[in-house]
Design a protein around this motif. Structure first.
Motif, PDB file in Angstrom:
ATOM      1  N   PRO A  73     -13.193 -14.893   1.343  1.00 33.35           N
ATOM      2  CA  PRO A  73     -13.757 -16.231   0.513  1.00 33.35           C
ATOM      3  C   PRO A  73     -12.590 -17.032   0.182  1.00 33.35           C
ATOM      4  O   PRO A  73     -11.496 -16.820  -0.185  1.00 33.35           O
ATOM      5  N   GLY A  74     -12.900 -18.464   0.589  1.00 35.01           N
ATOM      6  CA  GLY A  74     -11.780 -19.505   0.354  1.00 35.01           C
ATOM      7  C   GLY A  74     -11.073 -19.821   1.524  1.00 35.01           C
ATOM      8  O   GLY A  74     -10.272 -20.679   1.720  1.00 35.01           O
ATOM      9  N   ASP A  75     -10.895 -18.863   2.476  1.00 35.49           N
ATOM     10  CA  ASP A  75     -10.317 -19.076   3.732  1.00 35.49           C
ATOM     11  C   ASP A  75     -11.105 -20.089   4.610  1.00 35.49           C
ATOM     12  O   ASP A  75     -12.410 -20.297   4.643  1.00 35.49           O
ATOM     13  N   LEU A  76     -10.353 -20.740   5.507  1.00 37.86           N
ATOM     14  CA  LEU A  76     -11.140 -21.817   6.315  1.00 37.86           C
ATOM     15  C   LEU A  76     -11.330 -21.083   7.643  1.00 37.86           C
ATOM     16  O   LEU A  76     -10.483 -20.429   8.114  1.00 37.86           O
ATOM     17  N   VAL A  77     -12.498 -21.402   8.322  1.00 36.12           N
ATOM     18  CA  VAL A  77     -12.870 -21.051   9.585  1.00 36.12           C
ATOM     19  C   VAL A  77     -13.162 -22.095  10.462  1.00 36.12           C
ATOM     20  O   VAL A  77     -13.753 -23.159  10.224  1.00 36.12           O
ATOM     21  N   GLU A  97     -15.112 -23.982   5.029  1.00 34.02           N
ATOM     22  CA  GLU A  97     -14.695 -22.972   3.864  1.00 34.02           C
ATOM     23  C   GLU A  97     -15.603 -21.693   3.934  1.00 34.02           C
ATOM     24  O   GLU A  97     -16.808 -21.949   3.923  1.00 34.02           O
ATOM     25  N   LEU A  98     -15.122 -20.353   4.095  1.00 29.52           N
ATOM     26  CA  LEU A  98     -15.782 -19.391   4.103  1.00 29.52           C
ATOM     27  C   LEU A  98     -16.127 -19.013   2.561  1.00 29.52           C
ATOM     28  O   LEU A  98     -15.084 -18.895   1.784  1.00 29.52           O
ATOM     29  N   ALA A  99     -17.396 -19.274   2.060  1.00 28.19           N
ATOM     30  CA  ALA A  99     -17.724 -18.737   0.788  1.00 28.19           C
ATOM     31  C   ALA A  99     -17.849 -17.241   0.435  1.00 28.19           C
ATOM     32  O   ALA A  99     -17.510 -17.142  -0.634  1.00 28.19           O
ATOM     33  N   GLY A 100     -18.172 -16.616   1.566  1.00 25.65           N
ATOM     34  CA  GLY A 100     -18.215 -15.077   1.327  1.00 25.65           C
ATOM     35  C   GLY A 100     -19.208 -14.456   2.455  1.00 25.65           C
ATOM     36  O   GLY A 100     -19.628 -15.557   3.343  1.00 25.65           O
ATOM     37  N   VAL A 101     -19.176 -13.230   2.568  1.00 24.97           N
ATOM     38  CA  VAL A 101     -20.046 -12.436   3.523  1.00 24.97           C
ATOM     39  C   VAL A 101     -20.860 -11.396   2.879  1.00 24.97           C
ATOM     40  O   VAL A 101     -20.473 -10.830   2.185  1.00 24.97           O
ATOM     41  N   GLY A 103     -18.849  -5.242   2.859  1.00 17.11           N
ATOM     42  CA  GLY A 103     -17.563  -5.659   3.501  1.00 17.11           C
ATOM     43  C   GLY A 103     -17.535  -6.917   4.232  1.00 17.11           C
ATOM     44  O   GLY A 103     -18.378  -7.527   4.388  1.00 17.11           O
ATOM     45  N   LEU A 104     -16.541  -7.022   4.975  1.00 19.26           N
ATOM     46  CA  LEU A 104     -16.523  -8.312   5.949  1.00 19.26           C
ATOM     47  C   LEU A 104     -16.680  -8.086   7.313  1.00 19.26           C
ATOM     48  O   LEU A 104     -16.165  -8.782   8.210  1.00 19.26           O
ATOM     49  N   GLY A 105     -17.223  -7.022   7.587  1.00 20.75           N
ATOM     50  CA  GLY A 105     -17.596  -6.649   8.834  1.00 20.75           C
ATOM     51  C   GLY A 105     -18.814  -7.266   9.509  1.00 20.75           C
ATOM     52  O   GLY A 105     -19.170  -8.003   8.847  1.00 20.75           O
ATOM     53  N   ALA A 106     -19.355  -6.839  10.587  1.00 23.01           N
ATOM     54  CA  ALA A 106     -20.440  -7.504  11.345  1.00 23.01           C
ATOM     55  C   ALA A 106     -21.454  -6.317  11.487  1.00 23.01           C
ATOM     56  O   ALA A 106     -20.981  -5.333  12.240  1.00 23.01           O
ATOM     57  N   ASP A 107     -22.747  -6.608  11.059  1.00 25.91           N
ATOM     58  CA  ASP A 107     -23.868  -5.690  11.515  1.00 25.91           C
ATOM     59  C   ASP A 107     -24.995  -6.342  11.688  1.00 25.91           C
ATOM     60  O   ASP A 107     -24.919  -7.697  11.611  1.00 25.91           O
ATOM     61  N   ASP A 108     -25.870  -5.572  11.728  1.00 26.85           N
ATOM     62  CA  ASP A 108     -27.382  -6.315  11.875  1.00 26.85           C
ATOM     63  C   ASP A 108     -27.470  -7.125  10.694  1.00 26.85           C
ATOM     64  O   ASP A 108     -28.460  -8.116  11.116  1.00 26.85           O
ATOM     65  N   ASP A 109     -27.104  -6.976   9.439  1.00 26.35           N
ATOM     66  CA  ASP A 109     -27.400  -7.708   8.348  1.00 26.35           C
ATOM     67  C   ASP A 109     -26.351  -8.521   7.781  1.00 26.35           C
ATOM     68  O   ASP A 109     -26.355  -9.081   6.620  1.00 26.35           O
ATOM     69  N   ALA A 110     -25.204  -8.690   8.384  1.00 20.51           N
ATOM     70  CA  ALA A 110     -24.101  -9.314   8.119  1.00 20.51           C
ATOM     71  C   ALA A 110     -24.396 -10.764   8.284  1.00 20.51           C
ATOM     72  O   ALA A 110     -24.659 -11.492   9.444  1.00 20.51           O
ATOM     73  N   THR A 111     -24.117 -11.601   7.011  1.00 20.53           N
ATOM     74  CA  THR A 111     -24.327 -13.160   7.186  1.00 20.53           C
ATOM     75  C   THR A 111     -23.040 -13.679   6.468  1.00 20.53           C
ATOM     76  O   THR A 111     -22.815 -13.284   5.422  1.00 20.53           O
ATOM     77  N   ALA A 112     -22.569 -14.696   7.040  1.00 21.65           N
ATOM     78  CA  ALA A 112     -21.495 -15.268   6.339  1.00 21.65           C
ATOM     79  C   ALA A 112     -21.872 -16.706   5.688  1.00 21.65           C
ATOM     80  O   ALA A 112     -22.549 -17.272   6.346  1.00 21.65           O
ATOM     81  N   GLN A 113     -21.451 -16.941   4.597  1.00 19.38           N
ATOM     82  CA  GLN A 113     -21.947 -18.111   3.627  1.00 19.38           C
ATOM     83  C   GLN A 113     -20.778 -19.132   3.887  1.00 19.38           C
ATOM     84  O   GLN A 113     -19.644 -18.966   3.682  1.00 19.38           O
ATOM     85  N   VAL A 114     -21.034 -20.193   4.878  1.00 19.74           N
ATOM     86  CA  VAL A 114     -20.034 -21.157   5.231  1.00 19.74           C
ATOM     87  C   VAL A 114     -20.513 -22.498   4.486  1.00 19.74           C
ATOM     88  O   VAL A 114     -21.415 -22.958   4.507  1.00 19.74           O
ATOM     89  N   LEU A 115     -19.344 -23.278   3.783  1.00 20.70           N
ATOM     90  CA  LEU A 115     -19.647 -24.687   3.354  1.00 20.70           C
ATOM     91  C   LEU A 115     -19.284 -25.520   4.080  1.00 20.70           C
ATOM     92  O   LEU A 115     -18.099 -25.841   4.850  1.00 20.70           O
ATOM     93  N   VAL A 116     -20.444 -26.199   4.490  1.00 20.54           N
ATOM     94  CA  VAL A 116     -20.337 -27.326   5.592  1.00 20.54           C
ATOM     95  C   VAL A 116     -20.558 -28.740   4.983  1.00 20.54           C
ATOM     96  O   VAL A 116     -21.659 -28.782   4.373  1.00 20.54           O
TER      97      VAL A 116
END
Length: 162
Positions: A82-86, A111-115, A121-134
């Motif tokens: 979180p806090g990194d730019l994507v 800015e990535l606010a969280g996952v 964790g910060l992986g990807a699966d059927d339930d993974a959602t990234a919160q991105v500040l736009v």
């Protein structure tokens, strides 16, 4: 005392005062809880243990970014926090539904606010959602991609700001 996230209301309990000699840069940072106005909110993420830049606090109406949940089709690279730019990339499914088109960059340096995912964790699966500040001006483009049949990928933006 803890990470301060964009949009969070800040009170004296969220802060820990320390004595520092900052010389000529002191006015660039919040000088203790006496500078907190009623209803102060975080305008930019401040990690735990960091000094708070004066521009990081403001009023709710000063926030010019909106959180958007983006389902992760691919995992984020390890070390992405979180806090990194994507950068946001999208590939549209072709009309036959069998192939993906060439990826197109939709947004740079959000800015990535969280996952959030079931594994925590910060992986990807059927339930993974990234919160991105736009930023408000870019919301339509991101929502447009999410509402269509596109594969969206987040790529760490290692080059700094936009």
């Amino acid at each position: 005392d803890r990470d301060l996230e964009v949009g969070q209301t800040v009170t004296a309990e969220d802060l820990r005062a320390v004595d520092l000699r900052l010389e000529s840069t002191g006015e660039q940072y919040v000088a203790g809880s006496e500078q907190l106005g009623e209803g102060s909110v975080v305008l930019q993420r401040v990690p735990e243990g960091q000094l708070i830049p004066t521009g990081a606090l403001g009023r709710q109406e000063d926030i010019d970014r909106r959180p958007i949940g983006i389902p992760l089709a691919t995992p984020l690279p390890s070390g992405t926090r979180p806090g990194d730019l994507v950068d946001i990339w999208a590939a549209q499914r072709d009309r036959t539904g069998g192939q993906w088109g060439e990826p197109v960059q939709i947004l740079e340096g959000a800015e990535l606010a969280g996952v959030e995912d079931s594994a925590g964790g910060l992986g990807a699966d059927d339930d993974a959602t990234a919160q991105v500040l736009v930023e408000t001006a870019d919301v339509e483009a991101v929502v447009g991609v999410l509402s269509g049949e596109s594969r969206v990928t987040l790529v760490p933006h290692l080059g700094g700001g936009r």
